[in-house]
Design a protein around this motif. Structure first.
Motif, PDB file in Angstrom:
ATOM      1  N   ASN A  16       0.822  -1.210   0.000  1.00 48.18           N
ATOM      2  CA  ASN A  16       0.000   0.000   0.000  1.00 48.18           C
ATOM      3  C   ASN A  16       0.860   1.266   0.000  1.00 48.18           C
ATOM      4  N   THR A  17       1.968   1.249   0.723  1.00 53.79           N
ATOM      5  CA  THR A  17       2.887   2.397   0.733  1.00 53.79           C
ATOM      6  C   THR A  17       3.485   2.613  -0.643  1.00 53.79           C
ATOM      7  N   MET A  18       3.894   1.551  -1.308  1.00 53.07           N
ATOM      8  CA  MET A  18       4.483   1.675  -2.643  1.00 53.07           C
ATOM      9  C   MET A  18       3.445   2.198  -3.648  1.00 53.07           C
ATOM     10  N   ILE A  19       2.207   1.762  -3.528  1.00 53.63           N
ATOM     11  CA  ILE A  19       1.144   2.257  -4.407  1.00 53.63           C
ATOM     12  C   ILE A  19       0.917   3.751  -4.159  1.00 53.63           C
ATOM     13  N   TYR A  22       3.700   5.677  -5.807  1.00 53.90           N
ATOM     14  CA  TYR A  22       3.525   5.655  -7.254  1.00 53.90           C
ATOM     15  C   TYR A  22       2.499   6.691  -7.706  1.00 53.90           C
ATOM     16  N   ASN A  23       1.478   6.904  -6.893  1.00 56.06           N
ATOM     17  CA  ASN A  23       0.389   7.803  -7.270  1.00 56.06           C
ATOM     18  C   ASN A  23       0.617   9.263  -6.876  1.00 56.06           C
ATOM     19  N   ILE A  24       1.749   9.589  -6.299  1.00 57.46           N
ATOM     20  CA  ILE A  24       2.051  10.972  -5.921  1.00 57.46           C
ATOM     21  C   ILE A  24       2.284  11.795  -7.180  1.00 57.46           C
ATOM     22  N   GLU A  25       1.750  13.001  -7.190  1.00 61.82           N
ATOM     23  CA  GLU A  25       1.905  13.897  -8.336  1.00 61.82           C
ATOM     24  C   GLU A  25       3.380  14.165  -8.617  1.00 61.82           C
ATOM     25  N   GLY A  26       3.712  14.332  -9.871  1.00 64.12           N
ATOM     26  CA  GLY A  26       5.089  14.523 -10.301  1.00 64.12           C
ATOM     27  C   GLY A  26       5.751  15.772  -9.766  1.00 64.12           C
ATOM     28  N   ASP A  27       4.973  16.816  -9.450  1.00 62.17           N
ATOM     29  CA  ASP A  27       5.579  18.056  -8.981  1.00 62.17           C
ATOM     30  C   ASP A  27       6.084  17.974  -7.541  1.00 62.17           C
ATOM     31  N   GLU A  28       5.766  16.901  -6.816  1.00 64.30           N
ATOM     32  CA  GLU A  28       6.265  16.714  -5.456  1.00 64.30           C
ATOM     33  C   GLU A  28       7.645  16.050  -5.428  1.00 64.30           C
ATOM     34  N   ARG A  42      13.492  12.021  -5.262  1.00 68.21           N
ATOM     35  CA  ARG A  42      13.170  12.019  -3.839  1.00 68.21           C
ATOM     36  C   ARG A  42      12.068  13.022  -3.564  1.00 68.21           C
ATOM     37  N   LYS A  43      11.448  12.872  -2.421  1.00 69.16           N
ATOM     38  CA  LYS A  43      10.447  13.832  -1.953  1.00 69.16           C
ATOM     39  C   LYS A  43      10.494  13.822  -0.434  1.00 69.16           C
ATOM     40  N   PRO A  44      10.063  14.891   0.205  1.00 68.28           N
ATOM     41  CA  PRO A  44      10.051  14.894   1.672  1.00 68.28           C
ATOM     42  C   PRO A  44       9.151  13.774   2.209  1.00 68.28           C
ATOM     43  N   SER A  45       9.625  13.110   3.246  1.00 71.76           N
ATOM     44  CA  SER A  45       8.875  12.008   3.827  1.00 71.76           C
ATOM     45  C   SER A  45       7.754  12.519   4.731  1.00 71.76           C
ATOM     46  N   GLU A  46       6.650  11.820   4.719  1.00 66.48           N
ATOM     47  CA  GLU A  46       5.561  12.111   5.648  1.00 66.48           C
ATOM     48  C   GLU A  46       5.669  11.237   6.897  1.00 66.48           C
ATOM     49  N   GLU A  47       6.567  10.240   6.868  1.00 61.09           N
ATOM     50  CA  GLU A  47       6.697   9.290   7.966  1.00 61.09           C
ATOM     51  C   GLU A  47       7.825   9.657   8.930  1.00 61.09           C
TER      52      GLU A  47
END
Length: 51
Positions: A16-19, A22-28, A42-47
């Motif tokens: 579920n985390t990988m999905i 994958y679905n995060i918008e490209g601008d992030e 990379r992107k900033p982690s929410e965890e």
């Protein structure tokens, strides 16, 4: 480490985390490193604090 009975639950959470990633918008996403053959995004982690 979780015992063998927790493997299915761990696998489901990981899937579920990988999905979600994958679905995060490209601008992030930002390019962290790029070579001739490989690009690492990379992107900033929410965890946790970090990327």
């Amino acid at each position: 480490m979780e015992d063998i009975s927790g493997i299915d639950s761990l696998a489901t959470r990981l899937k579920n985390t990988m999905i979600e990633y994958y679905n995060i918008e490209g601008d992030e996403w930002r390019v962290a490193r790029k070579t001739k053959d490989i690009t690492v995004w990379r992107k900033p982690s929410e965890e946790f604090s970090g990327y």
